[in-house]
Structures are given as C-alpha cells and as structure tokens.
Design an enzyme around this catalytic site. Structure first.
Site, mmCIF file in Angstrom:
data_model
loop_
_atom_site.group_PDB
_atom_site.id
_atom_site.type_symbol
_atom_site.label_atom_id
_atom_site.label_comp_id
_atom_site.label_asym_id
_atom_site.label_seq_id
_atom_site.Cartn_x
_atom_site.Cartn_y
_atom_site.Cartn_z
ATOM 1 N N THR A 140 0.835 -1.208 0.000
ATOM 2 C CA THR A 140 0.000 0.000 0.000
ATOM 3 C C THR A 140 0.868 1.257 0.000
ATOM 4 O O THR A 140 2.097 1.175 0.019
ATOM 5 C CB THR A 140 -0.881 0.039 1.274
ATOM 6 O OG1 THR A 140 -0.007 0.233 2.405
ATOM 7 C CG2 THR A 140 -1.672 -1.244 1.455
ATOM 8 N N HIS A 168 1.224 3.272 2.406
ATOM 9 C CA HIS A 168 1.661 3.591 3.767
ATOM 10 C C HIS A 168 3.141 3.994 3.800
ATOM 11 O O HIS A 168 3.536 4.960 4.461
ATOM 12 C CB HIS A 168 1.426 2.354 4.653
ATOM 13 C CG HIS A 168 1.536 2.622 6.117
ATOM 14 N ND1 HIS A 168 0.657 3.430 6.797
ATOM 15 C CD2 HIS A 168 2.416 2.185 7.046
ATOM 16 C CE1 HIS A 168 1.000 3.471 8.069
ATOM 17 N NE2 HIS A 168 2.065 2.722 8.250
HETATM 18 N N1 INI Z 1 7.584 1.909 10.086
HETATM 19 C C1 INI Z 1 8.876 1.716 9.735
HETATM 20 O O1 INI Z 1 9.789 2.151 10.451
HETATM 21 N N2 INI Z 1 9.165 1.035 8.587
HETATM 22 C C2 INI Z 1 8.202 0.557 7.774
HETATM 23 O O2 INI Z 1 8.547 -0.082 6.752
HETATM 24 C C3 INI Z 1 6.837 0.758 8.122
HETATM 25 N N3 INI Z 1 5.790 0.251 7.272
HETATM 26 O O3 INI Z 1 6.084 -0.198 6.154
HETATM 27 O O4 INI Z 1 4.633 0.282 7.617
HETATM 28 C C4 INI Z 1 6.553 1.450 9.328
HETATM 29 N N4 INI Z 1 5.291 1.662 9.718
HETATM 30 C C5 INI Z 1 4.959 2.057 11.069
HETATM 31 C C6 INI Z 1 5.032 3.572 11.297
HETATM 32 O O5 INI Z 1 6.372 4.018 11.338
HETATM 33 C C7 INI Z 1 4.388 3.960 12.632
HETATM 34 O O6 INI Z 1 5.063 3.315 13.688
HETATM 35 C C8 INI Z 1 2.889 3.598 12.703
HETATM 36 O O7 INI Z 1 2.209 4.085 11.569
HETATM 37 C C9 INI Z 1 2.248 4.221 13.971
HETATM 38 O O8 INI Z 1 2.311 5.645 13.923
#
Ligand code: INI
Length: 165
Positions: free
Chosen positions: A85, A87
C-alpha cells in the site's frame, strides 16, 4: 581571504543521542550496532539511545532530544520497506521531513539515516561491511558536530534582517 570550515571524525568529548525505530528490527539493530561501534571507536564521550515504534515516531523524539541542549548531534536510524500500500510513502516522507525540521529548527545537527527501500534485500545489503549505513550515519554525526562547533556563532534574527536591508 575568506575562511574555510571543516569538521572531522574525532568524537572525543562529544555527546550523541541515537533515535532508532523497532520496525524492521533485524535491520535497525544492525544500524545501531555499527553506529555505536563507530562512535565508541572515535572516542565519543557519551551516547544515549531512544527506541521508538516506527520511523514515523522518530522526528518528535529527535526534536525533543535536540532541545535538551545535552547533545552535539542526534543520529536517526530506521528502515522503511515498501509494502502493498501507500503507507510506505507517508512514513518515509514524514520521517524525512520531520527529521530535517528538527535540525533546522533547533540548530543541532540531526542526521537522517532512515533507509527507504523497495525490497528487504536492498535493506540487508546496506547493513554489511561493504555498504555500512550505520557507520556512515555515525561519521556524518561526528563530522557535523565538529563543523558546527567551528562555525561563527549564530545571532538569532540577524540573518533575516540583513537580507531584507
Ligand atoms: N515503520 C517503519 O519504520 N518502517 C516501515 O517499513 C513501516 N511500514 O512499512 O509500515 C513502518 N510503519 C509504522 C510507522 O512508522 C508507525 O510506527 C505507525 O504508523 C504508527 O504511527
């Protein structure tokens, strides 16, 4: 004759904080190990470490640590890997923007060593002896800390006034 300013990689007497995210921990622990090893080898006086859940949470913690005035530089370590996605775009983008802002707004060097990659293998090769991003981040933190100490002192508000005059 104008002046020329350089940093160096001697960390003796310098204090650092590392902000590291747990997401993709198999990569971020390697970034951290190498960064700590490099700072110790370069004789850093003190290295504190703050763990956050993901890269998105790095900026407010980096900023808070920079504002304490205790550290000569802050090193941010994380790993964002593209998933199915969008994200990834938001996490990587906000981490980059927020880390840059923490540096601009506090005047403390805040180093961006958050990997943003398309595949896990690309992250894995960046924490090897050949391509050692943890070590690179630590060396950048030391160099910037030294450089900032050598620059002329900032006079808050002066730069803007003289540009508009
Ligand atoms: N956080 C990361 O450090 N690396 C990633 O690859 C990642 N993905 O892919 O989702 C990721 N998501 C979590 C984000 O940093 C937050 O902790 C979460 O959205 C809560 O605020």
């Amino acid at each position: 004759m104008g002046s020329e300013f350089h940093g160096n990689h001697d960390a003796s007497g310098l204090r650092f904080a590392i902000v590291v995210s747990r997401f993709n921990e198999e990569v971020t622990t390697k970034l951290l190990d190498e960064a700590q090893r490099t700072l110790a080898e370069r004789k850093a006086a003190d290295v504190d470490v703050a763990w956050v859940p993901g890269a998105f949470e790095i900026p407010p913690v980096a900023r808070r640590l920079a504002e304490t005035g205790r550290y000569d530089a802050i090193l941010c370590l994380g790993c964002v890997i593209k998933g199915e996605t969008a994200h990834f775009e938001y996490v990587a983008g906000e981490a980059a923007r927020g880390i840059a802002r923490a540096g601009y707004e506090t005047g403390v060097p805040v180093i961006f060593q958050v990997l943003a990659v398309y595949h896990a293998e690309q992250a894995a090769v960046r924490v090897t002896d050949k391509l050692n991003r943890g070590r690179e981040g630590a060396l950048a933190a030391i160099e910037m800390a030294r450089l900032v100490k050598r620059l002329p002192k900032a006079q808050r508000g002066r730069a803007r006034k003289s540009r508009s005059a």
